[in-house]
Design a protein around this motif. Structure first.
Motif, PDB file in Angstrom:
ATOM      1  N   PRO A 162     -24.447 -29.166  28.425  1.00  0.00           N
ATOM      2  CA  PRO A 162     -23.663 -27.943  28.191  1.00  0.00           C
ATOM      3  C   PRO A 162     -22.187 -28.212  27.900  1.00  0.00           C
ATOM      4  CG  PRO A 162     -25.016 -27.738  30.172  1.00  0.00           C
ATOM      5  CD  PRO A 162     -25.059 -29.168  29.761  1.00  0.00           C
ATOM      6  N   TYR A 163     -21.676 -29.366  28.320  1.00  0.00           N
ATOM      7  CA  TYR A 163     -20.258 -29.658  28.147  1.00  0.00           C
ATOM      8  C   TYR A 163     -19.934 -30.182  26.746  1.00  0.00           C
ATOM      9  CZ  TYR A 163     -20.720 -29.629  33.239  1.00  0.00           C
ATOM     10  OH  TYR A 163     -21.020 -29.293  34.537  1.00  0.00           O
ATOM     11  N   PHE A 164     -20.963 -30.451  25.942  1.00  0.00           N
ATOM     12  CA  PHE A 164     -20.736 -31.050  24.631  1.00  0.00           C
ATOM     13  C   PHE A 164     -20.512 -30.020  23.532  1.00  0.00           C
ATOM     14  CE2 PHE A 164     -21.485 -35.293  25.941  1.00  0.00           C
ATOM     15  CZ  PHE A 164     -21.094 -36.101  24.886  1.00  0.00           C
ATOM     16  N   SER A 165     -20.543 -28.742  23.873  1.00  0.00           N
ATOM     17  CA  SER A 165     -20.431 -27.714  22.836  1.00  0.00           C
ATOM     18  C   SER A 165     -19.123 -27.820  22.055  1.00  0.00           C
ATOM     19  CB  SER A 165     -20.549 -26.325  23.465  1.00  0.00           C
ATOM     20  OG  SER A 165     -19.535 -26.130  24.432  1.00  0.00           O
ATOM     21  N   GLU A 166     -18.040 -28.262  22.719  1.00  0.00           N
ATOM     22  CA  GLU A 166     -16.747 -28.376  22.044  1.00  0.00           C
ATOM     23  C   GLU A 166     -16.526 -29.754  21.425  1.00  0.00           C
ATOM     24  OE1 GLU A 166     -13.418 -26.980  24.321  1.00  0.00           O
ATOM     25  OE2 GLU A 166     -14.685 -25.668  25.513  1.00  0.00           O
ATOM     26  N   CYS A 167     -17.487 -30.667  21.651  1.00  0.00           N
ATOM     27  CA  CYS A 167     -17.299 -32.052  21.188  1.00  0.00           C
ATOM     28  C   CYS A 167     -18.087 -32.367  19.920  1.00  0.00           C
ATOM     29  CB  CYS A 167     -17.758 -33.038  22.266  1.00  0.00           C
ATOM     30  SG  CYS A 167     -16.746 -33.068  23.730  1.00  0.00           S
ATOM     31  N   ILE A 168     -19.083 -31.541  19.593  1.00  0.00           N
ATOM     32  CA  ILE A 168     -20.026 -31.922  18.544  1.00  0.00           C
ATOM     33  C   ILE A 168     -19.367 -31.827  17.169  1.00  0.00           C
ATOM     34  CG2 ILE A 168     -22.241 -31.409  17.469  1.00  0.00           C
ATOM     35  CD1 ILE A 168     -23.178 -30.303  20.127  1.00  0.00           C
ATOM     36  N   THR A 169     -19.084 -32.978  16.593  1.00  0.00           N
ATOM     37  CA  THR A 169     -18.565 -33.071  15.230  1.00  0.00           C
ATOM     38  C   THR A 169     -19.284 -34.221  14.539  1.00  0.00           C
ATOM     39  OG1 THR A 169     -16.833 -34.671  15.732  1.00  0.00           O
ATOM     40  CG2 THR A 169     -16.289 -32.337  16.041  1.00  0.00           C
ATOM     41  N   SER A 170     -19.093 -34.324  13.236  1.00  0.00           N
ATOM     42  CA  SER A 170     -19.684 -35.419  12.477  1.00  0.00           C
ATOM     43  C   SER A 170     -18.710 -36.570  12.294  1.00  0.00           C
ATOM     44  CB  SER A 170     -20.150 -34.900  11.099  1.00  0.00           C
ATOM     45  OG  SER A 170     -21.154 -33.915  11.268  1.00  0.00           O
ATOM     46  N   ASP A 171     -17.548 -36.493  12.945  1.00  0.00           N
ATOM     47  CA  ASP A 171     -16.565 -37.572  12.825  1.00  0.00           C
ATOM     48  C   ASP A 171     -17.120 -38.850  13.436  1.00  0.00           C
ATOM     49  OD1 ASP A 171     -14.854 -35.752  11.708  1.00  0.00           O
ATOM     50  OD2 ASP A 171     -13.801 -35.321  13.592  1.00  0.00           O
ATOM     51  N   ASP A 172     -16.831 -39.969  12.786  1.00  0.00           N
ATOM     52  CA  ASP A 172     -17.245 -41.253  13.334  1.00  0.00           C
ATOM     53  C   ASP A 172     -16.538 -41.499  14.659  1.00  0.00           C
ATOM     54  OD1 ASP A 172     -18.903 -41.745  11.235  1.00  0.00           O
ATOM     55  OD2 ASP A 172     -17.452 -42.940  10.103  1.00  0.00           O
ATOM     56  N   LEU A 173     -17.209 -42.259  15.525  1.00  0.00           N
ATOM     57  CA  LEU A 173     -16.635 -42.568  16.826  1.00  0.00           C
ATOM     58  C   LEU A 173     -15.583 -43.671  16.679  1.00  0.00           C
ATOM     59  CD1 LEU A 173     -19.916 -42.555  18.943  1.00  0.00           C
ATOM     60  CD2 LEU A 173     -18.083 -40.885  19.064  1.00  0.00           C
ATOM     61  N   ASP A 174     -14.354 -43.388  17.051  1.00  0.00           N
ATOM     62  CA  ASP A 174     -13.320 -44.410  17.151  1.00  0.00           C
ATOM     63  C   ASP A 174     -12.590 -44.199  18.473  1.00  0.00           C
ATOM     64  OD1 ASP A 174     -11.474 -42.332  16.833  1.00  0.00           O
ATOM     65  OD2 ASP A 174     -11.376 -42.609  14.660  1.00  0.00           O
ATOM     66  N   ASP A 175     -11.626 -45.061  18.780  1.00  0.00           N
ATOM     67  CA  ASP A 175     -10.984 -45.016  20.094  1.00  0.00           C
ATOM     68  C   ASP A 175     -10.343 -43.656  20.375  1.00  0.00           C
ATOM     69  OD1 ASP A 175     -11.679 -47.573  20.865  1.00  0.00           O
ATOM     70  OD2 ASP A 175      -9.941 -48.496  19.926  1.00  0.00           O
ATOM     71  N   MET A 176      -9.683 -43.076  19.372  1.00  0.00           N
ATOM     72  CA  MET A 176      -9.031 -41.783  19.566  1.00  0.00           C
ATOM     73  C   MET A 176     -10.050 -40.679  19.813  1.00  0.00           C
ATOM     74  SD  MET A 176      -6.364 -39.821  19.739  1.00  0.00           S
ATOM     75  CE  MET A 176      -4.897 -40.530  18.996  1.00  0.00           C
ATOM     76  N   ASN A 177     -11.116 -40.626  18.987  1.00  0.00           N
ATOM     77  CA  ASN A 177     -12.140 -39.595  19.148  1.00  0.00           C
ATOM     78  C   ASN A 177     -12.872 -39.720  20.475  1.00  0.00           C
ATOM     79  OD1 ASN A 177     -11.644 -38.292  16.725  1.00  0.00           O
ATOM     80  ND2 ASN A 177     -13.093 -39.552  15.575  1.00  0.00           N
ATOM     81  N   ILE A 178     -13.099 -40.959  20.907  1.00  0.00           N
ATOM     82  CA  ILE A 178     -13.784 -41.172  22.192  1.00  0.00           C
ATOM     83  C   ILE A 178     -12.924 -40.668  23.340  1.00  0.00           C
ATOM     84  CG2 ILE A 178     -14.604 -42.942  23.791  1.00  0.00           C
ATOM     85  CD1 ILE A 178     -15.481 -44.578  21.337  1.00  0.00           C
ATOM     86  N   GLU A 179     -11.620 -40.924  23.282  1.00  0.00           N
ATOM     87  CA  GLU A 179     -10.729 -40.461  24.353  1.00  0.00           C
ATOM     88  C   GLU A 179     -10.640 -38.938  24.360  1.00  0.00           C
ATOM     89  OE1 GLU A 179      -8.972 -41.311  27.763  1.00  0.00           O
ATOM     90  OE2 GLU A 179      -9.890 -42.772  26.417  1.00  0.00           O
ATOM     91  N   ILE A 180     -10.608 -38.334  23.181  1.00  0.00           N
ATOM     92  CA  ILE A 180     -10.627 -36.870  23.099  1.00  0.00           C
ATOM     93  C   ILE A 180     -11.930 -36.334  23.672  1.00  0.00           C
ATOM     94  CG2 ILE A 180     -10.719 -34.924  21.486  1.00  0.00           C
ATOM     95  CD1 ILE A 180      -8.758 -36.450  19.704  1.00  0.00           C
ATOM     96  N   MET A 181     -13.046 -37.019  23.370  1.00  0.00           N
ATOM     97  CA  MET A 181     -14.346 -36.607  23.911  1.00  0.00           C
ATOM     98  C   MET A 181     -14.333 -36.664  25.437  1.00  0.00           C
ATOM     99  SD  MET A 181     -18.099 -38.376  23.378  1.00  0.00           S
ATOM    100  CE  MET A 181     -17.688 -39.805  24.382  1.00  0.00           C
ATOM    101  N   ARG A 182     -13.784 -37.757  26.007  1.00  0.00           N
ATOM    102  CA  ARG A 182     -13.736 -37.890  27.461  1.00  0.00           C
ATOM    103  C   ARG A 182     -12.989 -36.710  28.086  1.00  0.00           C
ATOM    104  NH1 ARG A 182     -12.840 -42.394  31.098  1.00  0.00           N
ATOM    105  NH2 ARG A 182     -12.251 -43.797  29.404  1.00  0.00           N
TER     106      ARG A 182
END
Length: 363
Positions: A162-182
């Motif tokens: 349920p917490y991933f609703s705001e995270c789901i994008t097609s952007d590739d995973l990189d260090d910045m995106n991973i930290e934003i995801m966390r």
């Protein structure tokens, strides 16, 4: 608001509350830490811990010891205690206890994804994961290339879904995106946990509101400091702040536009509970901030056992009957393990002059 818990709490929660209060008496004291800080080798640390509740977990470990072994065995004790409490718990306490582990799940997901991005061995990464945050499909996290795949292939069947609703994008995973995801996951998790505690009501809601609000405020400060000088915009930063806490909403607006540590300090000193934290720091200094936050957290966690928050006082006749003690005990034990890890590392690396730098006394 208080008092009615006493009529029914002990039917289902009395045994486990007695257990966790008993565990609390086994936490290391200041005298224990002073003795540990005098140790010359890791075997000396093992010898001292043999007289504590960690003794049975370390007694069969051969020399030479490693810091990772001490931390692993101490964590195993915490995991065993948690599993025992979870097996004995009934609703809603069982759900409350499960919420405590979701933060570790988020950290494990980020650890695996980040390690895979840097081509680390998956098995090596799994060994570094926290045992309380493990789930069946965690090893398959390595196959995901973006947030959408991460959710669809792995996390859809976990409590984090349920917490991933705001995270789901097609952007590739990189260090910045991973930290934003966390940070996005932590925001959703803390808000969900906060709502759950509010539904429980009574002393649990009162105590946990204070503890979770402090956690949300600390994360807001850390997000601000860590994003200074990065490409993260003010709006992006604002989206990562939790929608509750002492800083919500006006403090968040000020933090969102801060451009250096001194501006963060100026914002936080407007809030009396946080003045004491930042008064320990020199201007332009942020290295000691983590320890100052840990010390404040420990103080609040200890108050939870007396059924007090910094904003309330409860009569001595109502010193029980809430779930906050379970959260407080788990956090205090985790802080104790961090202390032991720091002391062990200082001893192993012959840096005893720094042994007191990061130790947070609990009692």
């Amino acid at each position: 608001m208080y008092g009615f818990e006493a009529m029914t709490f002990n039917i289902h929660g009395g045994y486990l509350e007695a257990i966790v209060r008993g565990h609390r008496s086994g936490l290391l004291t200041a005298a224990d830490y002073n003795n540990l800080c005098q140790c010359e080798t890791l075997d000396d640390i093992k010898m001292h811990l043999s007289a504590t509740e960690y003794g049975p977990y370390l007694q069969n470990e051969p020399s030479p010891l490693h810091t990772t072994t001490i931390v692993e065995k101490c964590t195993l004790k915490l995991v065993d205690e948690y599993k025992h409490m979870l097996c004995q718990a009934t609703e809603p306490l069982s759900t409350f206890l499960e919420y405590i582990t979701y933060g570790h799940m988020i950290d494990n997901v980020v650890l695996i994804v980040t390690g895979t991005l840097h081509e680390r061995d998956v098995q090596e990464l799994l060994e570094k994961c926290h045992p309380l945050g493990m789930f069946d499909s965690i090893a398959t996290l390595a196959v995901a290339q973006n947030m959408r795949e991460l959710y669809r292939l792995v996390l859809v069947d976990t409590p984090l879904a349920p917490y991933f609703s705001e995270c789901i994008t097609s952007d590739d995973l990189d260090d910045m995106n991973i930290e934003i995801m966390r940070n996005t996951l932590y925001k959703a998790y803390l808000e969900d946990f906060y709502r759950f505690c509010q539904k429980l009501g009574g002393a649990t809601a009162e105590i946990m509101s204070d503890l979770l609000a402090f956690e949300a405020d600390r994360r807001a400060v850390n997000i601000t400091i860590n994003s200074i000088g990065t490409e993260l915009t003010r709006d992006d930063r604002r989206k990562l702040y939790s929608s509750f806490g002492l800083l919500y909403p006006y403090g968040h607006e000020e933090l969102a536009v801060c451009e250096d540590i001194d501006q963060v300090r100026g914002c936080m000193e407007k809030y009396p509970p946080y003045q004491s934290i930042f008064s320990k720091l020199s201007y332009g200094e942020s290295q000691l901030l983590d320890k100052a936050f840990y010390e404040e957290e420990v103080k609040r966690l200890c108050l939870a056992f007396e059924q007090q928050s910094l904003n309330t006082f409860v009569s001595p006749s109502d010193l029980q009957f809430h779930y906050g003690v379970f959260f407080a005990y788990m956090r205090l034990r985790e802080q104790e393990i961090r202390n032991l890890m720091w002391i062990s590392e200082c001893v192993a690396q012959n840096q005893k002059s720094r042994v007191h730098d990061s130790v947070v006394f609990i009692f």
